[in-house]
Design a protein around this motif. Structure first.
Motif, PDB file in Angstrom:
ATOM      1  N   GLY A  72       0.766  -1.091  -0.076  1.00 24.07           N
ATOM      2  CA  GLY A  72      -0.060  -0.116   0.000  1.00 24.07           C
ATOM      3  C   GLY A  72       0.797   1.166  -0.001  1.00 24.07           C
ATOM      4  N   GLY A 108     -11.507  -1.273   7.848  1.00 29.26           N
ATOM      5  CA  GLY A 108     -11.275  -1.740   6.558  1.00 29.26           C
ATOM      6  C   GLY A 108     -12.518  -2.690   6.151  1.00 29.26           C
ATOM      7  N   ASN A 159     -13.224  -6.650   4.127  1.00 30.43           N
ATOM      8  CA  ASN A 159     -12.431  -7.747   3.641  1.00 30.43           C
ATOM      9  C   ASN A 159     -13.573  -8.802   3.277  1.00 30.43           C
ATOM     10  OD1 ASN A 159     -13.266  -9.869   6.156  1.00 30.43           O
ATOM     11  ND2 ASN A 159     -12.654  -7.847   6.974  1.00 30.43           N
ATOM     12  N   ASP A 185      -8.307  -7.930   1.166  1.00 33.37           N
ATOM     13  CA  ASP A 185      -8.598  -6.827   2.548  1.00 33.37           C
ATOM     14  C   ASP A 185      -8.437  -5.455   1.732  1.00 33.37           C
ATOM     15  OD1 ASP A 185      -8.337  -9.457   3.773  1.00 33.37           O
ATOM     16  OD2 ASP A 185      -8.221  -7.992   5.730  1.00 33.37           O
ATOM     17  N   ALA A 186      -8.972  -4.375   2.242  1.00 30.02           N
ATOM     18  CA  ALA A 186      -8.495  -3.214   1.975  1.00 30.02           C
ATOM     19  C   ALA A 186      -8.855  -2.360   3.314  1.00 30.02           C
ATOM     20  CB  ALA A 186      -9.616  -2.675   1.206  1.00 30.02           C
ATOM     21  N   TYR A 233      -3.869   0.187   2.680  1.00 29.17           N
ATOM     22  CA  TYR A 233      -3.108  -0.840   2.081  1.00 29.17           C
ATOM     23  C   TYR A 233      -4.023  -2.005   1.602  1.00 29.17           C
ATOM     24  CZ  TYR A 233      -3.373  -3.198   6.595  1.00 29.17           C
ATOM     25  OH  TYR A 233      -3.793  -3.896   7.893  1.00 29.17           O
ATOM     26  N   GLY A 234      -3.771  -2.851   0.839  1.00 22.09           N
ATOM     27  CA  GLY A 234      -4.438  -3.822   0.182  1.00 22.09           C
ATOM     28  C   GLY A 234      -3.786  -5.162   0.782  1.00 22.09           C
TER      29      GLY A 234
END
Length: 217
Positions: A33, A151, A153, A167-168, A189-190
């Motif tokens: 990310g 986030g 997911n 995930d984000a 991040y991812g």
């Protein structure tokens, strides 16, 4: 660093061994990310734009069994613990700013289901814990700070034990004005990885039952 990594991996293996007889979940993910400096923090760093960050994330989740009344009101969420490692000073090309260093974060979280089917699940994650740095973080003025994990997911089931997970996550990190200047670090991040459900047999997630076709109106 190698010693710390060895201890961390030994801890993860211990959790796996202790959980081999239940239906809880272990996740291992690759993370990538960006670190977005804001305000005062940006002025303290020798960088422009966004630093590309990367690392690993491990999760241990306790799946709902439907035994507690509060679970129903939150659509039967899972409770988890996350351990995150990130290289903040850039993973592509030349280091952005060596003063950023390396971060390790740990926090408990709750995973609230939004949509679930036989194919997979989509959920929202909310958590809070501690982030630690191998160098005193510029703008924060400390080696540790509060870490938030916010986030979305999802997972795609492969079989009754394995799934792909994506995930984000938004990770704001702040010292809460406890020490020095409080310049929040913003990390987005991812993550992509493997979801593994432990235990034997099938797991049937509790579902909210609604009354239908009642004999009265």
């Amino acid at each position: 660093m190698k010693k710390r990594l060895t201890i961390f991996l030994a801890f993860c293996c211990s959790i796996l061994l202790l959980s081999a007889q239940n239906n809880n979940v272990f996740k291992a993910k690759i993370v990538g990310g960006g670190f977005f400096p804001m305000g005062y923090y940006k002025n303290q760093l020798n960088m422009e734009g966004v630093s590309v960050v990367g690392g690993l994330e491990f999760n241990y989740e306790i799946l709902p069994m439907g035994k507690n009344a509060w679970e129903k009101h939150w659509n039967y969420p899972s409770i988890g613990f996350a351990a995150l490692t990130l290289k903040l000073d850039g993973i592509i090309g030349k280091e952005v700013d060596p003063s950023l260093g390396f971060m390790v974060a740990a926090y408990p979280y709750i995973n609230l289901p939004i949509y679930s089917s036989n194919i997979g699940e989509f959920a929202a994650k909310f958590g809070m814990g501690i982030a630690m740095f191998n160098k005193k973080a510029p703008g924060l003025g400390s080696y540790a700070a509060f870490n938030f994990g916010l986030g979305l997911n999802g997972k795609i089931n492969l079989n009754r034990h394995l799934a792909l997970t994506i995930d984000a996550t938004y990770n704001p990190i702040t010292n809460g004005n406890i020490y020095g200047t409080n310049a929040t670090m913003n990390i987005v991040y991812g993550a992509l990885g493997i979801y593994y459900r432990m235990g034997n047999g099938d797991y049937k997630k509790p579902r909210i039952r609604r009354a239908e076709n009642l004999p009265y109106k």
